[in-house]
Design an enzyme around this catalytic site. Sequence first.
Site, mmCIF file in Angstrom:
data_model
loop_
_atom_site.group_PDB
_atom_site.id
_atom_site.type_symbol
_atom_site.label_atom_id
_atom_site.label_comp_id
_atom_site.label_asym_id
_atom_site.label_seq_id
_atom_site.Cartn_x
_atom_site.Cartn_y
_atom_site.Cartn_z
ATOM 1 C CB THR A 46 43.801 34.096 38.920
ATOM 2 O OG1 THR A 46 42.618 34.754 39.174
ATOM 3 C CG2 THR A 46 44.583 34.705 37.541
ATOM 4 N N GLY A 47 43.406 31.695 40.940
ATOM 5 C CA GLY A 47 42.776 30.962 42.275
ATOM 6 C C GLY A 47 41.808 30.126 41.747
ATOM 7 C CB SER A 171 33.221 41.370 47.881
ATOM 8 O OG SER A 171 32.625 41.243 49.083
ATOM 9 C CE1 TYR A 184 37.976 39.920 50.487
ATOM 10 C CE2 TYR A 184 35.685 41.098 51.320
ATOM 11 C CZ TYR A 184 36.548 39.873 50.575
ATOM 12 O OH TYR A 184 36.053 39.464 49.634
#
Length: 283
Positions: A46-47, A171, A184
């Site tokens: 995805t992406g 992340s 985020y």
Amino acid sequence: MIEPDGPARTFDSRVGLKARGTWGIKFLEKRGDIMARLTGKVAVVTGGNSGIGLATARRFREEGAKVAISGRDQKTLDEAVKTIGGDVIAVKGDVSKLADLDKLYKAVAEKFGKIDVLFANAGIAKFAPAADSTEALFDETFDVNVKGVFFTIQKALPLLNDGASVIINSSVVNETGFAGASVYSATKAAVRSFARTLTTELIDRGIRVNVVSPGPISTPIFGRTGLSPEAIDEFARGAVAKVPMKRFGKPEEIASTVLFLATPESSYITGVDINVDGGMGQV
């Protein structure tokens, strides 16, 4: 100004070998026997139309996989298909919309059948101090980064082969405090948590679930943060200052780690979070 979204350039040694006649061809054939670690496998990214997703989809294809990518922009999807080449399909969709995920997996099932590798990569990055974060920013970021990842995996379960590999893109900020990134960071911590639980739920099927956590990477996502060029420049300088290697990473460096997690070379690894961050989260 620092250019965090500049194009990454790689050198493919195979170009040189192709000009060396029969010896070069035989070498390439032998190299292909050794390197094609995903031959016969089906991988979904995805992406996959830009940045880390595109670099990974391309690497999967080079390793012999049939590849399906998704993304929200048709133009970049079309460009990605040309870049990846070979046996690839692209489906336009937003991972935060369950109907779009259904469309993606319907296309995968019809074209390729089952799935062996799933890279839940799609995400957005928008930054603001906690005092300035709006409800709209919060909802959009959680919808794509958390809801999107969860249902990307949930809806893939009927198609995943036993022994499949699921990789989630998180992340380095999932366990660090980075000013201006509270929303985020929370989304990335949430998907890291998903991996722990999914590991225990899917282990009986031999499905491994792992996480890759990039540090600052040169991708087009920086151009979609909503920040001004000056703010992006300041953010980039601050990020690089926290990286012991003093540079941004390349999408290809993340792709190499994802490839490792996708192959039997990582067969005794599940539930882990691998930081690819130049040491940012380690020292």
